[in-house]
Design an enzyme around this catalytic site. Structure first.
Site, short mmCIF file in Angstrom:
data_model
loop_
_atom_site.label_atom_id
_atom_site.label_comp_id
_atom_site.label_asym_id
_atom_site.label_seq_id
_atom_site.Cartn_x
_atom_site.Cartn_y
_atom_site.Cartn_z
CD GLU A 16 -84.90 21.54 -38.99
OE1 GLU A 16 -85.83 22.25 -39.38
OE2 GLU A 16 -84.71 20.26 -39.40
CE LYS A 62 -91.51 15.54 -42.26
NZ LYS A 62 -90.06 16.28 -42.53
CE LYS A 72 -90.01 25.01 -44.49
NZ LYS A 72 -91.08 24.05 -44.27
CB VAL A 119 -82.24 20.84 -43.82
CG1 VAL A 119 -80.90 19.76 -44.62
CG2 VAL A 119 -83.19 19.86 -42.71
#
Length: 338
Positions: A32, A170, A94, A114
């Site tokens: 990515e 995360k 993004k 992703v």
């Protein structure tokens, strides 16, 4: 007279090296670009980009870093294009999957998340993708009863037959809810040499993984068998290398501070991860940056190893069918059972 609408080929630009590898069924690993453009500081991002591609090559596969540049989805980047993705002045947006189509149609540029990377990789036949951490279900803000904030990564994995090698999710996310969503969408979660689901900077979230594999060959076999039955993706959860893991006390302090910062600023949605990562990077004195780099490089290496084994398995199957005598499995089974 109106001009013809752009075709899919016009909007998908596959690098020659990647195209050749795909045509020959050689292993390819997608990478990515959001990590490079939005997740790492200038200078370091380019060094990490080069290190990721080198790790894939050293393991025997071809790297395909993916981004959208001037309205074209670039599957594999030249050195100049990689420089552009890592340039802080390039102003790359993004791009999750919902954003990729409009960006292509409007001639925009952006770094793929992703979700965006997985979809574009699958569109050209790349079946293995390495990243740092998977998106997931966000925890509710303090005082709120719940949240509808669920990463698009999970929805894309539910319908895209790609292997994503990552270090779990995360710790700021709702990890039990994330695993539940993956289960609901029939996305297998494999722990690589671990019985516990990783939490990015930490090797274990304290939650078990449904299945464990201990070498790249086992992972490749599990993925191949799943693809024969379902159209969803597979998560291979690879814990951060032990020597790179953040100290538990430091991690917990940074997480508590980060959550408080999010609440104070009223941060929501896609802005959560960048703000949290920035706090980790600055407040840890660079320790989290080192951890981030080491885990994503380890994931790229493992993804390449699995891709190599998967390509070898595919080649053996192809040879078997090419040399098999006339007849089919059902006929042979019937004769044995007669």
């Amino acid at each position: 007279m109106t001009s013809a609408s752009p075709t899919r080929r016009d909007r998908l630009a596959v690098a020659a090296e990647v195209a050749d590898a795909l045509a020959l069924r050689h292993p390819v690993v997608a990478l990515e670009s959001t990590l490079l453009s939005h997740g790492l500081p200038p200078g370091r991002n380019l060094a990490v980009a080069r290190r990721l591609e080198r790790a894939v090559r050293d393991a025997g596969a071809v790297p395909a870093t993916i981004a959208v540049l001037d309205g074209r989805a670039m599957i594999g980047l030249t050195p100049a294009e990689l420089d552009r993705v890592c340039d802080p002045d390039a102003g790359l947006a993004k791009l999750s999957l919902r954003d990729v189509g409009p960006a292509l149609g409007l001639g925009r540029s952006g770094a793929t998340t992703v979700a965006g990377t997985a979809a574009l990789a699958d569109a050209v036949g790349i079946g293995v993708f390495a990243t740092g951490g998977l998106g997931g279900v966000h925890l509710p803000a303090p005082g709120e009863p719940g949240t509808w904030d669920v990463s698009a990564d999970l929805g894309v994995l539910a319908r895209t037959p790609i292997l994503v090698v990552c270090s779990g999710v995360k710790s700021v996310l709702d990890i039990p809810a994330t695993l539940e969503v993956l289960e609901t969408h029939s996305v297998p979660v494999l722990g690589y040499r671990t019985d516990h689901f990783p939490a990015f900077y930490r090797r274990s979230s304290g939650l078990p993984v449904p299945l464990r594999v201990d070498d790249p060959g086992q992972a490749a076999a599990a993925v191949a068998a799943h693809r024969a039955l379902a159209g969803s993706g597979v998560v291979l959860a690879n814990p951060i290398p032990p020597e790179a893991e953040l100290d538990a006390a430091l991690h917990d302090r940074l997480l508590t501070e980060g959550m408080a910062l999010l609440a104070e600023r009223g941060v929501r949605g896609s802005a959560v991860t960048p703000v949290l990562l920035e706090h980790f990077h600055t407040a840890s004195g660079g320790a989290s940056l080192n951890a981030n780099e080491e885990l994503v490089v380890a994931n790229a290496r493992l993804a390449a190893e699995v891709a190599v084994r998967g390509a070898a398995m595919s080649e053996r199957v192809s040879e078997r069918f090419d040399t098999a005598p006339p007849g089919n499995a059902a006929d042979e089974r019937g004769e044995e059972g007669a």
